[in-house]
Design a protein around this motif. Sequence first.
Motif, PDB file in Angstrom:
ATOM      1  N   HIS A  33       0.897  -1.084   0.115  1.00  0.00           N
ATOM      2  CA  HIS A  33       0.152   0.107  -0.036  1.00  0.00           C
ATOM      3  C   HIS A  33       0.898   1.291  -0.132  1.00  0.00           C
ATOM      4  O   HIS A  33       1.983   1.243   0.714  1.00  0.00           O
ATOM      5  CB  HIS A  33      -0.970  -0.045   1.206  1.00  0.00           C
ATOM      6  CG  HIS A  33      -1.860   0.882   1.021  1.00  0.00           C
ATOM      7  ND1 HIS A  33      -1.926   2.340   1.175  1.00  0.00           N
ATOM      8  CD2 HIS A  33      -3.448   0.937   0.943  1.00  0.00           C
ATOM      9  CE1 HIS A  33      -2.998   2.912   1.059  1.00  0.00           C
ATOM     10  NE2 HIS A  33      -4.039   2.032   0.772  1.00  0.00           N
ATOM     11  N   VAL A  34       0.531   2.255  -0.962  1.00  0.00           N
ATOM     12  CA  VAL A  34       1.231   3.472  -0.818  1.00  0.00           C
ATOM     13  C   VAL A  34       1.595   4.007   0.412  1.00  0.00           C
ATOM     14  O   VAL A  34       2.802   4.503   0.440  1.00  0.00           O
ATOM     15  CB  VAL A  34       0.831   4.367  -1.894  1.00  0.00           C
ATOM     16  CG1 VAL A  34      -0.454   4.890  -1.680  1.00  0.00           C
ATOM     17  CG2 VAL A  34       1.718   5.274  -2.433  1.00  0.00           C
ATOM     18  N   CYS A  35       0.696   4.092   1.237  1.00  0.00           N
ATOM     19  CA  CYS A  35       0.787   4.798   2.319  1.00  0.00           C
ATOM     20  C   CYS A  35       1.574   4.107   3.448  1.00  0.00           C
ATOM     21  O   CYS A  35       2.497   4.761   4.095  1.00  0.00           O
ATOM     22  CB  CYS A  35      -0.674   4.973   3.334  1.00  0.00           C
ATOM     23  SG  CYS A  35      -1.807   6.089   2.500  1.00  0.00           S
ATOM     24  N   SER A  36       1.636   2.591   3.540  1.00  0.00           N
ATOM     25  CA  SER A  36       2.723   2.070   4.281  1.00  0.00           C
ATOM     26  C   SER A  36       4.196   2.108   3.582  1.00  0.00           C
ATOM     27  O   SER A  36       5.219   2.253   4.353  1.00  0.00           O
ATOM     28  CB  SER A  36       2.419   0.528   3.899  1.00  0.00           C
ATOM     29  OG  SER A  36       3.592  -0.230   4.585  1.00  0.00           O
ATOM     30  N   TYR A  37       4.253   2.197   2.197  1.00  0.00           N
ATOM     31  CA  TYR A  37       5.642   2.281   1.510  1.00  0.00           C
ATOM     32  C   TYR A  37       6.167   3.626   1.799  1.00  0.00           C
ATOM     33  O   TYR A  37       7.481   3.764   1.926  1.00  0.00           O
ATOM     34  CB  TYR A  37       5.806   2.072  -0.097  1.00  0.00           C
ATOM     35  CG  TYR A  37       6.805   2.047  -0.677  1.00  0.00           C
ATOM     36  CD1 TYR A  37       7.759   1.116  -0.141  1.00  0.00           C
ATOM     37  CD2 TYR A  37       7.105   3.090  -1.763  1.00  0.00           C
ATOM     38  CE1 TYR A  37       9.042   1.062  -0.970  1.00  0.00           C
ATOM     39  CE2 TYR A  37       8.282   3.199  -2.247  1.00  0.00           C
ATOM     40  CZ  TYR A  37       9.271   2.023  -2.085  1.00  0.00           C
ATOM     41  OH  TYR A  37      10.515   1.973  -2.496  1.00  0.00           O
ATOM     42  N   VAL A  38       5.460   4.700   1.931  1.00  0.00           N
ATOM     43  CA  VAL A  38       6.147   6.086   1.632  1.00  0.00           C
ATOM     44  C   VAL A  38       6.557   6.380   3.382  1.00  0.00           C
ATOM     45  O   VAL A  38       7.467   7.048   3.478  1.00  0.00           O
ATOM     46  CB  VAL A  38       4.881   7.398   1.632  1.00  0.00           C
ATOM     47  CG1 VAL A  38       4.711   7.342   0.104  1.00  0.00           C
ATOM     48  CG2 VAL A  38       3.830   7.354   2.655  1.00  0.00           C
ATOM     49  N   LYS A  39       6.109   5.520   4.213  1.00  0.00           N
ATOM     50  CA  LYS A  39       6.627   5.794   5.823  1.00  0.00           C
ATOM     51  C   LYS A  39       8.020   5.270   5.763  1.00  0.00           C
ATOM     52  O   LYS A  39       8.504   5.726   6.627  1.00  0.00           O
ATOM     53  CB  LYS A  39       5.564   5.158   6.748  1.00  0.00           C
ATOM     54  CG  LYS A  39       4.264   5.606   6.983  1.00  0.00           C
ATOM     55  CD  LYS A  39       3.638   5.235   8.164  1.00  0.00           C
ATOM     56  CE  LYS A  39       3.252   3.709   8.012  1.00  0.00           C
ATOM     57  NZ  LYS A  39       2.196   2.982   9.214  1.00  0.00           N
ATOM     58  N   ASP A  40       8.286   4.196   4.908  1.00  0.00           N
ATOM     59  CA  ASP A  40       9.883   3.797   5.036  1.00  0.00           C
ATOM     60  C   ASP A  40      10.736   4.856   4.631  1.00  0.00           C
ATOM     61  O   ASP A  40      12.013   4.747   4.870  1.00  0.00           O
ATOM     62  CB  ASP A  40       9.945   2.791   3.967  1.00  0.00           C
ATOM     63  CG  ASP A  40       9.106   1.325   4.458  1.00  0.00           C
ATOM     64  OD1 ASP A  40       8.679   1.395   5.508  1.00  0.00           O
ATOM     65  OD2 ASP A  40       9.041   0.454   3.421  1.00  0.00           O
ATOM     66  N   PHE A  41      10.148   5.977   4.014  1.00  0.00           N
ATOM     67  CA  PHE A  41      11.177   6.966   3.483  1.00  0.00           C
ATOM     68  C   PHE A  41      10.855   8.251   4.194  1.00  0.00           C
ATOM     69  O   PHE A  41      11.039   9.547   3.845  1.00  0.00           O
ATOM     70  CB  PHE A  41      10.986   7.103   1.912  1.00  0.00           C
ATOM     71  CG  PHE A  41      11.799   6.027   1.179  1.00  0.00           C
ATOM     72  CD1 PHE A  41      12.768   6.061   0.672  1.00  0.00           C
ATOM     73  CD2 PHE A  41      10.973   4.851   0.900  1.00  0.00           C
ATOM     74  CE1 PHE A  41      13.669   5.124  -0.145  1.00  0.00           C
ATOM     75  CE2 PHE A  41      11.416   3.893   0.009  1.00  0.00           C
ATOM     76  CZ  PHE A  41      12.824   3.739  -0.279  1.00  0.00           C
ATOM     77  N   GLN A  42      10.310   8.259   5.364  1.00  0.00           N
ATOM     78  CA  GLN A  42       9.953   9.381   6.299  1.00  0.00           C
ATOM     79  C   GLN A  42       9.077  10.517   5.757  1.00  0.00           C
ATOM     80  O   GLN A  42       9.038  11.675   6.112  1.00  0.00           O
ATOM     81  CB  GLN A  42      11.283   9.934   6.630  1.00  0.00           C
ATOM     82  CG  GLN A  42      12.285   9.218   7.271  1.00  0.00           C
ATOM     83  CD  GLN A  42      13.662   9.719   7.596  1.00  0.00           C
ATOM     84  OE1 GLN A  42      13.986  11.038   6.952  1.00  0.00           O
ATOM     85  NE2 GLN A  42      14.573   9.211   8.021  1.00  0.00           N
ATOM     86  N   PHE A  43       8.218   9.839   4.947  1.00  0.00           N
ATOM     87  CA  PHE A  43       6.953  10.853   4.568  1.00  0.00           C
ATOM     88  C   PHE A  43       5.844  10.397   5.192  1.00  0.00           C
ATOM     89  O   PHE A  43       5.543   9.292   5.551  1.00  0.00           O
ATOM     90  CB  PHE A  43       6.639  10.452   3.033  1.00  0.00           C
ATOM     91  CG  PHE A  43       7.639  10.840   2.054  1.00  0.00           C
ATOM     92  CD1 PHE A  43       7.777  12.564   1.925  1.00  0.00           C
ATOM     93  CD2 PHE A  43       8.514  10.034   1.157  1.00  0.00           C
ATOM     94  CE1 PHE A  43       8.795  12.851   0.887  1.00  0.00           C
ATOM     95  CE2 PHE A  43       9.298  10.698   0.457  1.00  0.00           C
ATOM     96  CZ  PHE A  43       9.502  12.112   0.339  1.00  0.00           C
ATOM     97  N   ASP A  44       4.842  11.308   5.744  1.00  0.00           N
ATOM     98  CA  ASP A  44       3.712  11.260   6.260  1.00  0.00           C
ATOM     99  C   ASP A  44       2.648  11.046   5.238  1.00  0.00           C
ATOM    100  O   ASP A  44       2.424  11.660   4.296  1.00  0.00           O
ATOM    101  CB  ASP A  44       3.224  12.830   7.009  1.00  0.00           C
ATOM    102  CG  ASP A  44       2.154  12.477   8.089  1.00  0.00           C
ATOM    103  OD1 ASP A  44       1.442  11.569   7.853  1.00  0.00           O
ATOM    104  OD2 ASP A  44       2.122  13.322   8.775  1.00  0.00           O
TER     105      ASP A  44
ATOM    106  N   ALA B  36      12.705   6.556  -3.609  1.00  0.00           N
ATOM    107  CA  ALA B  36      11.587   5.617  -3.158  1.00  0.00           C
ATOM    108  C   ALA B  36      11.097   4.983  -4.450  1.00  0.00           C
ATOM    109  O   ALA B  36      10.745   3.509  -4.336  1.00  0.00           O
ATOM    110  CB  ALA B  36      10.562   6.323  -2.526  1.00  0.00           C
ATOM    111  N   ARG B  37      10.834   5.741  -5.435  1.00  0.00           N
ATOM    112  CA  ARG B  37      10.323   4.829  -6.848  1.00  0.00           C
ATOM    113  C   ARG B  37      11.241   4.147  -7.469  1.00  0.00           C
ATOM    114  O   ARG B  37      10.990   2.988  -8.054  1.00  0.00           O
ATOM    115  CB  ARG B  37      10.000   6.147  -7.753  1.00  0.00           C
ATOM    116  CG  ARG B  37       9.254   5.734  -8.678  1.00  0.00           C
ATOM    117  CD  ARG B  37       8.983   6.692 -10.020  1.00  0.00           C
ATOM    118  NE  ARG B  37      10.228   6.930 -10.609  1.00  0.00           N
ATOM    119  CZ  ARG B  37      10.269   7.916 -11.739  1.00  0.00           C
ATOM    120  NH1 ARG B  37       9.223   8.445 -12.223  1.00  0.00           N
ATOM    121  NH2 ARG B  37      11.467   8.128 -11.980  1.00  0.00           N
ATOM    122  N   VAL B  38      12.608   4.690  -7.332  1.00  0.00           N
ATOM    123  CA  VAL B  38      13.831   3.750  -7.989  1.00  0.00           C
ATOM    124  C   VAL B  38      13.940   2.325  -7.397  1.00  0.00           C
ATOM    125  O   VAL B  38      14.444   1.397  -8.002  1.00  0.00           O
ATOM    126  CB  VAL B  38      15.073   4.515  -8.344  1.00  0.00           C
ATOM    127  CG1 VAL B  38      16.378   3.602  -8.525  1.00  0.00           C
ATOM    128  CG2 VAL B  38      14.915   5.596  -9.183  1.00  0.00           C
TER     129      VAL B  38
END
Length: 604
Positions: A390-401, A423-425
Amino acid sequence: MVSNLLFSLREVEIKFGKKTIFQDLNLNLHKGDMVALVGKNGVGKTTLMKTISGDQDIDNGIIWNFPNLKVSYFNQKFEIIKHSTILENISDLINQKNTHYIDIFCERLNLNKSSNIKNLSGGQIRKVYLIRSLLKDFDVLLLDEPTNHLDLECIKWLENYLRKLNKTIICVSHDRTFLSNFTNKVFWLDRGKLRVSPSGFKNFDNWSSELLDQEYRKLRNRKQFVNIELEWANKGVKARVKRNEKRLKRAKELRIQLEKDESSYRSAIKSLKPQIAKKSIDQSKLIAEYNDVSFRYPKQEKNVFEKLSIKISKNDRIGLLGNNGSGKSTFLKTLLNEIKITSGKIKLKKNLEFSYFDQMRNDLNGRKSIKDILVPSGGDYLKVQGKDRHVCSYVKDFQFDPKNINHTVQTLSGGEQNRLLLARVLANPKTGLILDEPTNDLDLETLDLLTEMLSNYKGTLLIVSHDRDFLDQTVNKILHFKSDQSVSLFLGGYSDFLKSQTNEAKDKKIKKNINFEKSNKKVKKLTYKFEYELKQLPKEIEIIKEELKKITDELKQSNLYIENNNRFFEITGKMEKLNHNLVIKEERWLELLEIEEGFKNNEN
């Protein structure tokens, strides 16, 4: 030390809307401080620099600065360029004290002062504004990522120049080696507080780890105390109900504050957690093979690189080194099959696909959201290492809210944009990874964890970077693009490569001396030709110095550039040639003196 105080903040508060950037911030800046300003993206580094430069107002507190304090600020946002050439764009800063620096700065930063601004790249324009910042008369120099788009030789020169400058400097940079080589103090912005280390950036990792360890121990002790208080208060003593209620209330308040402080601590040590790519089941070993490959852009006389012959094998970890414009990015485009070679032959693996990190961020459209970049096809899930996330779960790995995934890319800082691209790469590295200057604008914590992730990466890796520490920890081969259009492959990391270059230079010097000694073995004194040259050189040097003095005296006319523009450029051009000839003749004179001295020593 108080007498050397240049700038001070006392109990300063700065807010942007409802968000508090600083509260009760205290800072002292002294003469001779060379400060590394560090902290995660978004903690207020730029805000602090703007406050010192006078571009940012405070909401509360006191600002004190030395009377008529002069600040020069090199930042990421440049003024509109109004003139055509580099020299014209810095002419308003030319004076008697700094005239000779113009040629030095342009030479060291690989710029031609007569070049038209319209023909410069974004990186070269950054260099022009770096020169402007260095030419200004200042007491305090503020540098925001000055090494971005500089090649290694330029970075080495800049750190040596800053070290000898004897000025007060505050620098934000992701380049650990650069900061370690010239700073003597660290300002660490951590959760709205300023922590100061008096020993420079070299010791930052140990110092910051000790502070975090102390904080952890204090939290642990507080937690034990609060648990004991809660346990005692909850049991209660019926005869002392009111007193017990107060103690219970106090214990609960302590627990609430403890939870906030623990959350703050976890935020401070929070890091990227990208999954490591699984080892490929593809058994093919060859990725690419270049045989006598040359490339030249249309309408250009010289090749960008020529006669390149290398093999890139599966799981190779290659760092690309070379001056700006030497062909590194062009080579990557040939590997990605985006441009066609001029001559030679390239053999590429079938179905070759690289995940490409582009330093220019061309794939980030300002109107797209964070979610659009990561899930361009729509929906809420993306493939990460072959699995749905899930995109919300993934962005947390890169310190995004996760609450901000619909924010547009325009709202992100440079460091946050780089994190988004990473994050995309890293979600799907394909055959391998190509990273073109991935460290620009990253905070040190993100850089550390990117380094750790790449160190454990199992695929083929090609990195263009001028960050020496980063290259040392991520690659084991160096592809060196030279100024003569040739390219060589070196087996080893950056430090090993540097040692080999130093040893090679020493070997050339020794060989030159041996050949000289052989050719002069039977000669017991200087030849008539050399002896005459030795006598004439001091006279020629004196004539050049006299001409330079006349030009300098003429340049003292403060309005020369305005009143006689043609004359100004005529004599500054002449000065450049004279300075060049002076250096050549002085070096030749010293060389002949050494030879003469050698003959005298042999006679004795």
